[in-house]
Design an enzyme around this catalytic site. Structure first.
Site, short mmCIF file in Angstrom:
data_model
loop_
_atom_site.label_atom_id
_atom_site.label_comp_id
_atom_site.label_asym_id
_atom_site.label_seq_id
_atom_site.Cartn_x
_atom_site.Cartn_y
_atom_site.Cartn_z
CG HIS A 281 -2.04 0.93 1.26
ND1 HIS A 281 -2.42 1.70 0.21
CD2 HIS A 281 -2.86 1.28 2.29
CE1 HIS A 281 -3.42 2.50 0.58
NE2 HIS A 281 -3.71 2.26 1.83
CG HIS A 320 -4.31 0.68 -8.27
ND1 HIS A 320 -5.65 0.67 -7.98
CD2 HIS A 320 -3.74 1.58 -7.43
CE1 HIS A 320 -5.89 1.53 -7.01
NE2 HIS A 320 -4.75 2.09 -6.65
CG ASP A 376 2.90 4.30 -3.91
OD1 ASP A 376 1.99 3.47 -3.77
OD2 ASP A 376 3.00 5.33 -3.22
#
Ligand code: SDX
Length: 443
Positions: A281, A320, A376
């Site tokens: 995460h 994702h 990210d």
């Protein structure tokens, strides 16, 4: 073997009937289940039973791959098309035209503020960004090299002991007071965790600075003249906007679940910080930088990618649960890299990241699995260019996500349909075992 129901309407043509007809082949019974918002209510399945002792059907959905936990108006995602909207406003417009505190207001209140509302909001956040002096001693209790996310999750939870009135989650004024305190103090606690790691004296919030400049100042000001380049402050503001909310992700679900027991919002947000810490995460931005540093040289990329495709490791920052297209935030962050590197010089790891992305977007393994860069993948390159150490990347994510967590918490607390979160299970363990005395047990 279930018989595939044949439909006279054919795939995709609507008959206008918003119901699902289900035949239980165990009994021949037929059930009509209402469809609303593209869902059926899981509790409607309980009527499907084989006899009166039967509990009735449940859905089995580990990791909630296909289960809506709430009705929300905060953030809209379209994973197939790579669309992200906060309260209906496209993320691209907010990243270009708004500020983090204006977006925080939007998420919490549901509309963009007037100038007077924004000025009052900014003032309230600034007035509530300090913490009790005892937090110095809390931080002193950690080793010098304690991970800042471990310190942050403890400190946010500790806030609940300073504001016991926060337990009165039924009072709208009390709720909003804690919302403002959390948005104001999480950056202070994050910066202080960083300063503890560096062994530097703590710097207090400065209400004369805008939000991102105040964050940078609390991180890096070591006394004396301290200039903050407005281009870097703007880049941080955009990063915070991009991290502000993302519907029912792992950490937001943790906040909602803990908050559903009517625990105070500090305890609920501390649970969100804990969930965000995980490398799958929010911890992915830290993992991406470590991955890029481990690859070091573009010539080592092919060997690394073979390791990924053979399942030995993951391409961190890729993939994702919802986006099966390019994460719109990654696209904006990649552009923001240029603005930051114009000030700081190009991060040498950028070339490795760009080459990894190029290869992945053409490679069957990633294409078949619809794995694209997520938020990210590039964010860490900017944080590193801002001299933020890799351990602090997820703290930056937490600072950005706090308005989203509190907006979702507010929505949950006021949702008449929400009760204490308590999933069911499929029990697969032993039953009816008799206790045996310890002398009679064998290993
Ligand atoms: C965030 O939910 C949110 O909205 C989160 C977030 C937010 O703003 O709150 O967007 C922030 O958490 C972004 C994600 C950051 N995490 C990473 O970058 C870590 C690397 N990515 C993965 O571990 C993974 O893609 C997840 C965790 C993000 C999603 O995992 P899923 O949906 O459970 O998918 P999966 O693990 O079942 O993978 C499906 C397939 C598998 O292969 P097969 O078993 O089908 O052969 O894709 C493969 C996986 O092995 N796969 C990857 C991969 N991600 C998935 N293979 C290599 N590298 C990867 N990164």
């Amino acid at each position: 073997m279930t018989t595939q129901a044949t439909s006279s309407a054919g795939q995709g043509e609507s008959t206008g009937a918003e119901t699902l007809t289900v035949t239980d082949n165990r009994t021949g019974q037929v059930y009509e289940l209402p469809i609303a918002d593209g869902t059926i209510r899981a509790t409607d399945l309980r009527q499907i039973r084989v006899d009166d002792d039967d509990f009735g059907l449940m859905t089995y959905d580990p990791a909630f791959m296909n289960t809506a936990s709430c009705r929300s108006a905060v953030t809209f995602l379209d994973g197939e098309r790579g669309v992200l909207e906060y309260r209906g406003y496209p993320i691209e417009q907010l990243a270009e035209k708004s500020t983090f505190l204006e977006v925080a207001y939007l998420l919490v209140y549901g509309d963009l503020p007037t100038q007077a509302q924004l000025d009052a909001w900014v003032g309230q956040i600034a007035d509530h960004s300090g913490v009790d002096e005892n937090f110095r001693r809390l931080l002193e209790g950690f080793r010098y090299d304690a991970h800042p996310m471990g310190m942050l999750q403890s400190a946010v939870g500790a806030l609940s002991t300073y504001y016991p009135e926060a337990k009165d989650v039924g009072d709208p004024d009390v709720r909003m007071e804690q919302v403002i305190r959390l948005i104001g103090t999480v950056p202070t606690l994050g910066a202080w965790a960083f300063r503890h790691n560096q062994g530097w004296p703590l710097v207090y919030p400065d209400a004369s600075l805008d939000y991102p400049s105040n964050v940078i100042n609390m991180f890096f000001n070591k006394g004396g003249a301290f200039e903050i380049d407005p281009r870097l402050a703007r880049a941080m503001d955009v990063l915070l906007i991009l991290h502000a909310d993302h519907e029912q992700n792992c950490s937001t679900s943790a906040v909602r679940s803990v908050g559903s027991s009517q625990a105070d919002p500090y305890s609920a947000v501390a649970a969100g910080v804990s969930a965000l810490y995980g490398p799958l995460h929010g911890g992915a931005n830290e993992a991406v930088l470590r991955m890029l540093k481990r690859i070091k040289d573009p010539k080592d990329i092919p060997a690394f990618m073979e390791g990924v495709k053979s399942g030995q490791e993951r391409l961190m920052g890729f993939g994702h649960r919802v986006y099966k297209n390019y994460d719109p935030r990654a696209r904006i962050i990649k552009k923001a890299c240029d603005d930051v590197f114009a000030v700081t010089g190009v991060n040498p790891l950028l070339s490795i990241a760009v080459e990894l992305e190029k290869i992945a977007l053409e490679d069957e393994y990633f294409v078949k699995r619809k794995l694209y860069p997520n938020v990210d993948f590039y964010s860490g390159l900017i944080y590193e260019a801002l001299n933020i150490p890799v351990e602090m990347f997820t703290v930056m994510f937490a600072i950005g996500r706090t308005p989203g967590w509190v907006a979702q918490w507010l929505e949950m607390i006021q949702d008449k349909e929400q009760k204490i979160s308590r999933p069911r299970q499929v029990y697969v363990g032993a039953r009816q075992r008799d206790y045996t005395e310890i002398g009679a047990r064998s290993s």
